[in-house]
Design an enzyme around this catalytic site. Sequence first.
Site, mmCIF file in Angstrom:
data_model
loop_
_atom_site.group_PDB
_atom_site.id
_atom_site.type_symbol
_atom_site.label_atom_id
_atom_site.label_comp_id
_atom_site.label_asym_id
_atom_site.label_seq_id
_atom_site.Cartn_x
_atom_site.Cartn_y
_atom_site.Cartn_z
ATOM 1 C CG ASN A 140 -2.088 1.003 1.310
ATOM 2 O OD1 ASN A 140 -2.934 0.930 0.277
ATOM 3 N ND2 ASN A 140 -1.880 2.144 1.884
ATOM 4 C CD GLU A 203 -2.666 2.676 -2.912
ATOM 5 O OE1 GLU A 203 -1.750 1.700 -2.723
ATOM 6 O OE2 GLU A 203 -3.784 2.592 -2.434
ATOM 7 C CG ASP A 252 -5.872 17.305 8.278
ATOM 8 O OD1 ASP A 252 -6.504 17.337 7.195
ATOM 9 O OD2 ASP A 252 -5.139 16.460 8.603
#
Length: 449
Positions: A140, A203, A252
């Site tokens: 991943n 990915e 964020d």
Amino acid sequence: MSLRDFLSEMDRKGEVLHVEDELSPRFEISAVIKEFDGGPILYFHRVSGHDMPVVAGVCASRGRICDALKVDMQTLYTRLLEACDRPLKPKVVSDGPAMEVSEQPRLGRLPILMHYEGDAGPYITSAIVSARSPDGEVENVSIHRLQLLDDRHLAIRIVPRHLYQLWLMAKERGKDLDVAISIGLHPAVSIAASAPAPFGVSEYGVANRLLNGELSLVECEEVDARAPAEAELILEARISTSKLVDEGPLVDATGTHDIVRKQPLVEVLRIHRRESPIYQALLPGGREHWLLMGLPKEAAIWRAVRHVAPGVKAVCLTPGGCGWLHAVISLEKQTEGDAKNALLAALAAHPSLKHAVAVDTDIDIYDPNEVEWAIATRFQADRDLIVIRGARGSTLDPSADQETGTTTKLGIDATKPLTKPEQSFKRAEIPRTEKIERIINKLLGLKHR
Ligand code: MN
């Protein structure tokens, strides 16, 4: 394909703003990034206390992302989804530019930015983190924020998604999780790392498909992980499965400070880098952050909605909704009720989605005034509103339950009812002759002078 290749391509197009003034990584660089948010790529050549330049805003516009993937807006989603469905194994090379220099970790030498007042410290925000399952079957790659603790340690925020699953697998075996942390990447790699690929799909394969087979990887030396051979910097590291530390607060996506949580400690074992590396920065809560998080989600929403309402034309996670919490869906209704099914599909397809608005195709979904106009003239709350309580949502939203991650979801069907005459919902037009076009253009020219 490297960050450098893309930078020179964008430099030729006049998309890079070179900053020659010396700026500090503490607030000064982030202030300039914020000012030019959504604009050109910023190249900071002189960084106080560091001999490494900083590049920011590489993926800060939809247009630039399309340029990087060599697609137009219409084919962006299909290209991204096709890459997730048909990943292409990257070649593994024994050496690459990223391995030019190999050294003991001294993270303090990297120009890691302190972005906002009230942040816990400097944060690496543009890095991709890759890991494999203990049996080597699953790999991943994803983007995580990394808080600088000292020259050898970081704290990593891992939300319960794919990397978390691999971390749990390692923990069950009583082991720490080996990772490669790569900084300074071609946009296709960053976009792939946030792509909607299912668990089990690497990915890297998605990135390699997006790059038409031009991605190569190197194996790390001390840990079991792989990294792009053309990265600017590679950090070989281990995520502890036993030691947790305070992570945050950090601004964020919402532009507000996320809460402090106990998160895993990361020990950096080795740094590989180019001879003269470029450090890549990304402003939390800026356009680039939203696009990298949001574009793959737009694609996922588009795909889910298409299954229930084939007339879907486009999806936009709006800037006002932090590129993450609010979506506008453009759709050609075929039967009454299509829009409500589309809203339900959208709210489920992107778990963090809180408010979704469905509009007809005559509305420009990138223009918030048009969307509001559709709500004003085509929406009735008693029949067009969907409210779902206690659904899984985003922990970033300070109005949600940030501990359990539950939220109330809302869908607004602002499409015109098929049962009423279309004429009453049509925005009136003023006819424009060639003469008027000519005169208006002339006046516009005057105005700009
Ligand atoms: Mn994944």
